[in-house]
Write a protein that holds these residues in place. Structure first.
Motif, PDB file in Angstrom:
ATOM      1  N   PRO A  34       0.798  -1.227   0.000  1.00  0.00           N
ATOM      2  CA  PRO A  34       0.000   0.000   0.000  1.00  0.00           C
ATOM      3  C   PRO A  34       0.832   1.280   0.000  1.00  0.00           C
ATOM      4  CG  PRO A  34      -0.726  -1.510   1.739  1.00  0.00           C
ATOM      5  CD  PRO A  34       0.514  -2.100   1.158  1.00  0.00           C
ATOM      6  N   GLY A  35       2.046   1.231   0.503  1.00  0.00           N
ATOM      7  CA  GLY A  35       2.848   2.463   0.531  1.00  0.00           C
ATOM      8  C   GLY A  35       3.584   2.734  -0.768  1.00  0.00           C
ATOM      9  N   ALA A  36       3.487   1.815  -1.723  1.00  0.00           N
ATOM     10  CA  ALA A  36       4.310   1.944  -2.937  1.00  0.00           C
ATOM     11  C   ALA A  36       3.839   3.115  -3.805  1.00  0.00           C
ATOM     12  CB  ALA A  36       4.254   0.641  -3.735  1.00  0.00           C
ATOM     13  N   LYS A  37       4.789   3.688  -4.534  1.00  0.00           N
ATOM     14  CA  LYS A  37       4.494   4.796  -5.446  1.00  0.00           C
ATOM     15  C   LYS A  37       4.559   4.274  -6.876  1.00  0.00           C
ATOM     16  CE  LYS A  37       7.180   8.225  -5.705  1.00  0.00           C
ATOM     17  NZ  LYS A  37       8.359   9.036  -5.455  1.00  0.00           N
ATOM     18  N   VAL A  38       3.691   4.791  -7.739  1.00  0.00           N
ATOM     19  CA  VAL A  38       3.747   4.378  -9.150  1.00  0.00           C
ATOM     20  C   VAL A  38       4.076   5.589 -10.005  1.00  0.00           C
ATOM     21  CG1 VAL A  38       2.504   3.311 -11.078  1.00  0.00           C
ATOM     22  CG2 VAL A  38       1.931   2.677  -8.739  1.00  0.00           C
ATOM     23  N   VAL A  39       5.083   5.449 -10.843  1.00  0.00           N
ATOM     24  CA  VAL A  39       5.378   6.466 -11.857  1.00  0.00           C
ATOM     25  C   VAL A  39       4.957   5.875 -13.195  1.00  0.00           C
ATOM     26  CG1 VAL A  39       7.234   7.713 -13.047  1.00  0.00           C
ATOM     27  CG2 VAL A  39       7.253   7.532 -10.553  1.00  0.00           C
ATOM     28  N   GLU A  40       4.150   6.620 -13.938  1.00  0.00           N
ATOM     29  CA  GLU A  40       3.633   6.104 -15.216  1.00  0.00           C
ATOM     30  C   GLU A  40       4.243   6.868 -16.375  1.00  0.00           C
ATOM     31  OE1 GLU A  40      -0.837   5.336 -13.399  1.00  0.00           O
ATOM     32  OE2 GLU A  40      -0.606   6.213 -15.393  1.00  0.00           O
ATOM     33  N   ARG A  41       4.670   6.136 -17.370  1.00  0.00           N
ATOM     34  CA  ARG A  41       5.164   6.729 -18.629  1.00  0.00           C
ATOM     35  C   ARG A  41       4.344   6.138 -19.753  1.00  0.00           C
ATOM     36  NH1 ARG A  41       7.990  11.156 -19.844  1.00  0.00           N
ATOM     37  NH2 ARG A  41       8.842  11.693 -17.830  1.00  0.00           N
ATOM     38  N   ASN A  42       3.514   6.919 -20.369  1.00  0.00           N
ATOM     39  CA  ASN A  42       2.733   6.415 -21.494  1.00  0.00           C
ATOM     40  C   ASN A  42       3.424   6.854 -22.789  1.00  0.00           C
ATOM     41  OD1 ASN A  42       0.869   5.941 -23.539  1.00  0.00           O
ATOM     42  ND2 ASN A  42      -0.857   6.128 -22.122  1.00  0.00           N
ATOM     43  N   LEU A  43       4.218   5.949 -23.340  1.00  0.00           N
ATOM     44  CA  LEU A  43       5.010   6.278 -24.534  1.00  0.00           C
ATOM     45  C   LEU A  43       4.137   6.343 -25.785  1.00  0.00           C
ATOM     46  CD1 LEU A  43       7.990   3.822 -23.881  1.00  0.00           C
ATOM     47  CD2 LEU A  43       7.798   6.195 -23.140  1.00  0.00           C
ATOM     48  N   GLY A  44       2.978   5.668 -25.724  1.00  0.00           N
ATOM     49  CA  GLY A  44       2.051   5.747 -26.858  1.00  0.00           C
ATOM     50  C   GLY A  44       1.480   7.148 -26.988  1.00  0.00           C
ATOM     51  N   GLU A  45       1.203   7.754 -25.830  1.00  0.00           N
ATOM     52  CA  GLU A  45       0.644   9.121 -25.813  1.00  0.00           C
ATOM     53  C   GLU A  45       1.746  10.164 -26.011  1.00  0.00           C
ATOM     54  OE1 GLU A  45      -1.482  10.305 -22.166  1.00  0.00           O
ATOM     55  OE2 GLU A  45      -3.102   9.060 -22.987  1.00  0.00           O
ATOM     56  N   ASN A  46       2.850   9.950 -25.341  1.00  0.00           N
ATOM     57  CA  ASN A  46       3.973  10.902 -25.412  1.00  0.00           C
ATOM     58  C   ASN A  46       5.244  10.177 -25.831  1.00  0.00           C
ATOM     59  OD1 ASN A  46       2.710  13.387 -24.396  1.00  0.00           O
ATOM     60  ND2 ASN A  46       2.403  12.156 -22.550  1.00  0.00           N
ATOM     61  N   THR A 104       8.156   3.311 -30.237  1.00  0.00           N
ATOM     62  CA  THR A 104       8.183   4.218 -29.075  1.00  0.00           C
ATOM     63  C   THR A 104       9.004   3.606 -27.934  1.00  0.00           C
ATOM     64  OG1 THR A 104       6.088   3.239 -28.378  1.00  0.00           O
ATOM     65  CG2 THR A 104       5.971   5.319 -29.571  1.00  0.00           C
ATOM     66  N   LEU A 105       8.850   2.290 -27.755  1.00  0.00           N
ATOM     67  CA  LEU A 105       9.612   1.631 -26.687  1.00  0.00           C
ATOM     68  C   LEU A 105      11.095   1.556 -27.069  1.00  0.00           C
ATOM     69  CD1 LEU A 105       9.686   0.259 -23.963  1.00  0.00           C
ATOM     70  CD2 LEU A 105       9.065  -1.892 -25.077  1.00  0.00           C
ATOM     71  N   LYS A 106      11.355   1.352 -28.356  1.00  0.00           N
ATOM     72  CA  LYS A 106      12.758   1.354 -28.811  1.00  0.00           C
ATOM     73  C   LYS A 106      13.372   2.726 -28.560  1.00  0.00           C
ATOM     74  CE  LYS A 106      16.457  -0.155 -30.972  1.00  0.00           C
ATOM     75  NZ  LYS A 106      17.243   1.068 -31.150  1.00  0.00           N
ATOM     76  N   ALA A 107      12.606   3.782 -28.798  1.00  0.00           N
ATOM     77  CA  ALA A 107      13.119   5.143 -28.547  1.00  0.00           C
ATOM     78  C   ALA A 107      13.402   5.329 -27.053  1.00  0.00           C
ATOM     79  CB  ALA A 107      12.121   6.185 -29.045  1.00  0.00           C
ATOM     80  N   TRP A 108      12.526   4.794 -26.194  1.00  0.00           N
ATOM     81  CA  TRP A 108      12.758   4.871 -24.738  1.00  0.00           C
ATOM     82  C   TRP A 108      14.066   4.158 -24.385  1.00  0.00           C
ATOM     83  CZ3 TRP A 108      12.963   1.063 -20.852  1.00  0.00           C
ATOM     84  CH2 TRP A 108      12.888   1.537 -19.529  1.00  0.00           C
TER      85      TRP A 108
END
Ligand SMILES: Cc1cc2nc3c(=O)[nH]c(=O)nc-3n(C[C@H](O)[C@H](O)[C@H](O)COP(=O)(O)O)c2cc1C
Length: 206
Positions: A34-46, A104-108
């Motif tokens: 429950p204490g975990a933090k999530v960072v989201e990267r949507n490469l499809g959108e950005n 997009t994932l290759k670019a990441w």
């Protein structure tokens, strides 16, 4: 587990099967931590830009010697690397596009694979610097690649395993949403199989 990094790379937003299956895994991880933090990267959108000449020259220059254009080209790379290094669990949602990961994932990957930050060259060759992480790949595909004759066409999982290992991430699990375009399987069954695989995996790790 404190930090989860969710990398989504389908252009299909909420309709994406890889996103749906990856999000279920992240939600379950959150429920268990429950204490975990999530960072989201949507490469499809950005999508990150393709790496260009200012990126390449800037990458080999000391930060104080970079031109403003080079510094700007490297800023996103630094941010993406910081996110990767801060995570202890990385969930990658990956649609198979033409037998490999989407561009997009290759670019990441091109932005995060940087000598001196995520790998180094030592006396024994390259060494990954992104250690102590667990990656979960959630790969969605129209076809099924677990057996012949299609297995040799799957460049997605072997490529991602190789590049993650190069960076130092060797603890990698894979969930497949396989056969969404196969008339005998389809999205519903493929997602149900992925969900069963996810449950099994989560039972082992959390
Ligand atoms: C541009 C493109 C290329 C694709 N190439 C393949 C492929 O090589 N093999 C395959 O099995 N499915 C292929 N598909 C089907 C996708 O893998 C499938 O629709 C999957 O659900 C995509 O993941 P998503 O739902 O997360 O977007 C392709 C789809 C697109 C849009």
């Amino acid at each position: 587990m404190k930090n989860i990094l969710l990398i989504e790379s389908s252009p299909r937003g909420n309709d994406s099967y890889s996103h749906q299956a990856a999000r279920s895994i992240v939600n379950e991880l959150l429920a268990r931590n429950p204490g975990a933090k999530v960072v989201e990267r949507n490469l499809g959108e950005n999508p990150p830009p393709h790496v260009g000449l200012p990126f390449i020259i800037g990458m080999y220059a000391a930060p104080e010697q970079r031109t403003p254009v080079q510094a700007k080209a490297l800023a996103l790379s630094d941010m993406l690397i910081d996110e990767l290094l801060a995570a202890d669990t990385i969930v990658l949602a990956v649609p198979m596009h033409n037998f490999g990961p989407p561009s997009t994932l290759k670019a990441w990957i091109d932005h995060v694979a940087r000598a001196g930050r995520t790998f180094s060259y030592g006396p024994n060759g390259p060494q990954g610097l992104v250690n102590g992480k667990h990656a979960i790949l959630v790969v969605a595909s129209g076809g099924v690649y677990s057996a012949e004759p299609m297995k040799p066409f799957d460049f997605t999982e072997p490529y991602l395993r190789a590049v993650l290992a190069f960076l130092g991430i060797t603890e990698v699990d894979v969930v497949r949403v396989a056969g969404v375009a196969n008339s005998a399987i389809g999205p519903e069954k493929a997602l149900a199989t992925a969900s069963a695989q996810s449950k099994q995996l989560l039972a082992q790790i959390a």
